[in-house]
Design a protein around this motif. Structure first.
Motif, PDB file in Angstrom:
ATOM      1  N   ASP A  66       9.356   2.200  -3.929  1.00  0.00           N
ATOM      2  CA  ASP A  66       9.441   1.979  -5.371  1.00  0.00           C
ATOM      3  C   ASP A  66       9.403   0.522  -5.803  1.00  0.00           C
ATOM      4  OD1 ASP A  66      10.067   4.870  -6.018  1.00  0.00           O
ATOM      5  OD2 ASP A  66      11.743   4.380  -4.696  1.00  0.00           O
ATOM      6  N   LEU A  67       9.822  -0.390  -4.943  1.00  0.00           N
ATOM      7  CA  LEU A  67      10.007  -1.769  -5.382  1.00  0.00           C
ATOM      8  C   LEU A  67       9.784  -2.729  -4.222  1.00  0.00           C
ATOM      9  CD1 LEU A  67      11.065  -3.746  -7.643  1.00  0.00           C
ATOM     10  CD2 LEU A  67      13.373  -3.292  -6.751  1.00  0.00           C
ATOM     11  N   CYS A  77       0.825  -1.210   0.000  1.00  0.00           N
ATOM     12  CA  CYS A  77       0.000   0.000   0.000  1.00  0.00           C
ATOM     13  C   CYS A  77       0.855   1.254   0.000  1.00  0.00           C
ATOM     14  CB  CYS A  77      -0.948  -0.029   1.202  1.00  0.00           C
ATOM     15  SG  CYS A  77      -2.179  -1.346   1.104  1.00  0.00           S
ATOM     16  N   MET A  78       2.016   1.195   0.630  1.00  0.00           N
ATOM     17  CA  MET A  78       2.925   2.336   0.586  1.00  0.00           C
ATOM     18  C   MET A  78       3.517   2.519  -0.809  1.00  0.00           C
ATOM     19  SD  MET A  78       2.834   3.937   3.431  1.00  0.00           S
ATOM     20  CE  MET A  78       1.062   3.588   3.204  1.00  0.00           C
ATOM     21  N   LEU A  79       3.708   1.433  -1.546  1.00  0.00           N
ATOM     22  CA  LEU A  79       4.136   1.572  -2.937  1.00  0.00           C
ATOM     23  C   LEU A  79       3.029   2.235  -3.751  1.00  0.00           C
ATOM     24  CD1 LEU A  79       6.222  -0.808  -5.068  1.00  0.00           C
ATOM     25  CD2 LEU A  79       4.067   0.029  -6.012  1.00  0.00           C
ATOM     26  N   ILE A  86      -5.240  -2.874  -6.196  1.00  0.00           N
ATOM     27  CA  ILE A  86      -4.764  -1.637  -5.585  1.00  0.00           C
ATOM     28  C   ILE A  86      -3.511  -1.148  -6.312  1.00  0.00           C
ATOM     29  CG2 ILE A  86      -3.913  -0.562  -3.458  1.00  0.00           C
ATOM     30  CD1 ILE A  86      -5.503  -2.696  -1.901  1.00  0.00           C
ATOM     31  N   ILE A  87      -2.563  -2.054  -6.540  1.00  0.00           N
ATOM     32  CA  ILE A  87      -1.331  -1.697  -7.249  1.00  0.00           C
ATOM     33  C   ILE A  87      -1.650  -1.224  -8.666  1.00  0.00           C
ATOM     34  CG2 ILE A  87       0.829  -2.593  -8.200  1.00  0.00           C
ATOM     35  CD1 ILE A  87       0.927  -2.220  -5.176  1.00  0.00           C
ATOM     36  N   HIS A  88      -2.457  -1.997  -9.384  1.00  0.00           N
ATOM     37  CA  HIS A  88      -2.815  -1.596 -10.747  1.00  0.00           C
ATOM     38  C   HIS A  88      -3.583  -0.272 -10.754  1.00  0.00           C
ATOM     39  CE1 HIS A  88      -2.520  -5.958 -12.460  1.00  0.00           C
ATOM     40  NE2 HIS A  88      -1.350  -5.384 -12.347  1.00  0.00           N
ATOM     41  N   GLY A  89      -4.497  -0.109  -9.813  1.00  0.00           N
ATOM     42  CA  GLY A  89      -5.293   1.113  -9.759  1.00  0.00           C
ATOM     43  C   GLY A  89      -4.469   2.351  -9.495  1.00  0.00           C
ATOM     44  N   ALA A  90      -3.351   2.182  -8.799  1.00  0.00           N
ATOM     45  CA  ALA A  90      -2.457   3.304  -8.509  1.00  0.00           C
ATOM     46  C   ALA A  90      -1.444   3.546  -9.621  1.00  0.00           C
ATOM     47  CB  ALA A  90      -1.733   3.061  -7.192  1.00  0.00           C
ATOM     48  N   GLY A  91      -1.471   2.699 -10.647  1.00  0.00           N
ATOM     49  CA  GLY A  91      -0.553   2.871 -11.768  1.00  0.00           C
ATOM     50  C   GLY A  91       0.699   2.036 -11.697  1.00  0.00           C
ATOM     51  N   GLY A  92       0.744   1.070 -10.770  1.00  0.00           N
ATOM     52  CA  GLY A  92       1.925   0.239 -10.608  1.00  0.00           C
ATOM     53  C   GLY A  92       1.881  -1.044 -11.413  1.00  0.00           C
ATOM     54  N   ILE A  93       2.944  -1.819 -11.281  1.00  0.00           N
ATOM     55  CA  ILE A  93       3.126  -3.066 -12.014  1.00  0.00           C
ATOM     56  C   ILE A  93       3.387  -4.172 -11.010  1.00  0.00           C
ATOM     57  CG2 ILE A  93       4.469  -4.254 -13.803  1.00  0.00           C
ATOM     58  CD1 ILE A  93       5.474  -1.380 -14.593  1.00  0.00           C
ATOM     59  N   ILE A  94       2.710  -5.321 -11.183  1.00  0.00           N
ATOM     60  CA  ILE A  94       2.930  -6.468 -10.318  1.00  0.00           C
ATOM     61  C   ILE A  94       2.891  -7.731 -11.145  1.00  0.00           C
ATOM     62  CG2 ILE A  94       0.471  -6.390  -9.655  1.00  0.00           C
ATOM     63  CD1 ILE A  94       1.343  -7.683  -6.971  1.00  0.00           C
ATOM     64  N   GLY A  97       3.483 -17.143  -5.212  1.00  0.00           N
ATOM     65  CA  GLY A  97       4.850 -17.537  -5.545  1.00  0.00           C
ATOM     66  C   GLY A  97       5.817 -16.390  -5.404  1.00  0.00           C
ATOM     67  N   ARG A  98       6.646 -16.161  -6.426  1.00  0.00           N
ATOM     68  CA  ARG A  98       7.664 -15.106  -6.407  1.00  0.00           C
ATOM     69  C   ARG A  98       7.124 -13.899  -7.164  1.00  0.00           C
ATOM     70  NH1 ARG A  98      13.020 -17.783  -8.722  1.00  0.00           N
ATOM     71  NH2 ARG A  98      11.686 -17.823 -10.566  1.00  0.00           N
ATOM     72  N   VAL A  99       7.075 -12.748  -6.505  1.00  0.00           N
ATOM     73  CA  VAL A  99       6.494 -11.568  -7.141  1.00  0.00           C
ATOM     74  C   VAL A  99       7.454 -10.386  -7.114  1.00  0.00           C
ATOM     75  CG1 VAL A  99       4.157 -12.304  -6.518  1.00  0.00           C
ATOM     76  CG2 VAL A  99       5.359 -10.660  -5.077  1.00  0.00           C
ATOM     77  N   VAL A 100       7.275  -9.510  -8.106  1.00  0.00           N
ATOM     78  CA  VAL A 100       8.000  -8.238  -8.203  1.00  0.00           C
ATOM     79  C   VAL A 100       6.962  -7.145  -8.407  1.00  0.00           C
ATOM     80  CG1 VAL A 100       9.720  -6.892  -9.448  1.00  0.00           C
ATOM     81  CG2 VAL A 100       9.977  -9.370  -9.280  1.00  0.00           C
ATOM     82  N   VAL A 101       7.010  -6.127  -7.565  1.00  0.00           N
ATOM     83  CA  VAL A 101       6.054  -5.028  -7.629  1.00  0.00           C
ATOM     84  C   VAL A 101       6.841  -3.733  -7.753  1.00  0.00           C
ATOM     85  CG1 VAL A 101       4.000  -4.022  -6.569  1.00  0.00           C
ATOM     86  CG2 VAL A 101       4.700  -6.346  -5.959  1.00  0.00           C
ATOM     87  N   ALA A 102       6.431  -2.877  -8.679  1.00  0.00           N
ATOM     88  CA  ALA A 102       7.139  -1.610  -8.868  1.00  0.00           C
ATOM     89  C   ALA A 102       6.162  -0.516  -9.246  1.00  0.00           C
ATOM     90  CB  ALA A 102       8.213  -1.745  -9.942  1.00  0.00           C
ATOM     91  N   GLY A 103       6.517   0.697  -8.909  1.00  0.00           N
ATOM     92  CA  GLY A 103       5.713   1.833  -9.294  1.00  0.00           C
ATOM     93  C   GLY A 103       6.059   2.353 -10.681  1.00  0.00           C
TER      94      GLY A 103
END
Length: 260
Positions: free
Chosen positions: A201-202, A193-195, A219-227, A239-245
């Protein structure tokens, strides 16, 4: 009927779960371990909150499916399936720290369409529907938006703990960690949520279950991020995830994580 029709109901689930959990927080509660050879805690608060949410769902939408951390799955071949993690961050919860929350996700035809993270102690709610994301809390309501970041050398990285990773994954994570401006541990669902709020950032994680991540995806997609997964595929299976703004940071992290 679209996912937006369910927003008031999700608020009700958040309220009910929060009212159930809060009497247990920072109390002398009993902690059980669900993992042989490790430590995966569960408390009466986890179980009571999931029971309360399941009861509400069954009454309002008896045709819907449910997948929860504590009580498993029912009717998961339904058009709509609720995905519940009553306390994501139980280790923080039993330590009296505030980096935990209730995750409430909704899937339609197998795709995450709405999600909320509710932190009842801080009275904060983070929600999203893939198109937009919203914060509601003591400081007011506002849209959630990720922040731009030019590359790893400017990035603030979070993971819950490298100790949760397999040795080979931890080695790859360390390669990314060595490139970023700052890395921090902890946070669980709160870090996501802080991202979304543009504070970090990551995020790089492993060993996630669907109930750990499904509510956070909209939430991530709605804020414009990538997951995505480490392989760049949709992340709802865990599993293994990477989340970035910022896509530049996401691409750079994936390149390193997948480097032989």
């Amino acid at each position: 009927m679209t996912a937006i029709d369910f927003t008031s109901f999700v608020d009700r689930l958040a309220a009910v779960s929060g009212e159930t959990i809060m009497p247990f927080f920072r109390s002398a509660l009993t902690v059980e371990n669900k993992k042989a050879g490790g430590f995966d805690p569960v408390t009466a608060a986890d179980r009571a909150a999931e029971e309360a949410m399941r009861s509400q769902i069954r009454k309002a939408f008896p045709e819907h499916g449910i997948l929860g951390e504590e009580y498993g799955s029912e009717r998961t071949d339904s058009e709509y399936v609720w995905v519940l993690d009553p306390i994501d961050g139980t280790k923080s919860f039993i330590s009296g720290m505030v980096a935990w929350g209730t995750l409430i996700g909704l899937m339609r035809f197998g795709e995450p369409v709405y999600g909320m993270m509710h932190q009842p102690f801080t009275r904060e709610r983070f929600s999203g529907d893939n198109g937009a994301a919203l914060y509601r809390g003591p400081t007011g309501n506002r849209s959630l938006n990720v922040r731009p970041c030019t590359g790893l050398d400017d990035a603030l990285l979070f993971t819950t703990s490298p100790l949760l990773m397999k040795e080979t994954d931890r080695a790859q994570f360390r390669k990314v960690e060595n490139k970023v401006r700052l890395s921090r541990y902890g946070g669980d669902c709160y870090a996501y949520c802080m991202l979304a709020a543009g504070q970090i950032d990551l995020i790089i994680e492993t060993e996630l279950k669907p109930y750990d991540i499904i509510a956070l995806i909209p939430i991530i997609h709605g804020a414009g991020g990538i997951i995505t997964t480490w392989e760049g595929t949709p992340a709802q299976g865990g599993g293994r995830v990477v989340v970035a703004g910022d896509k530049r940071v996401h691409e750079a992290a994936l390149e390193i994580l997948n480097r032989v």
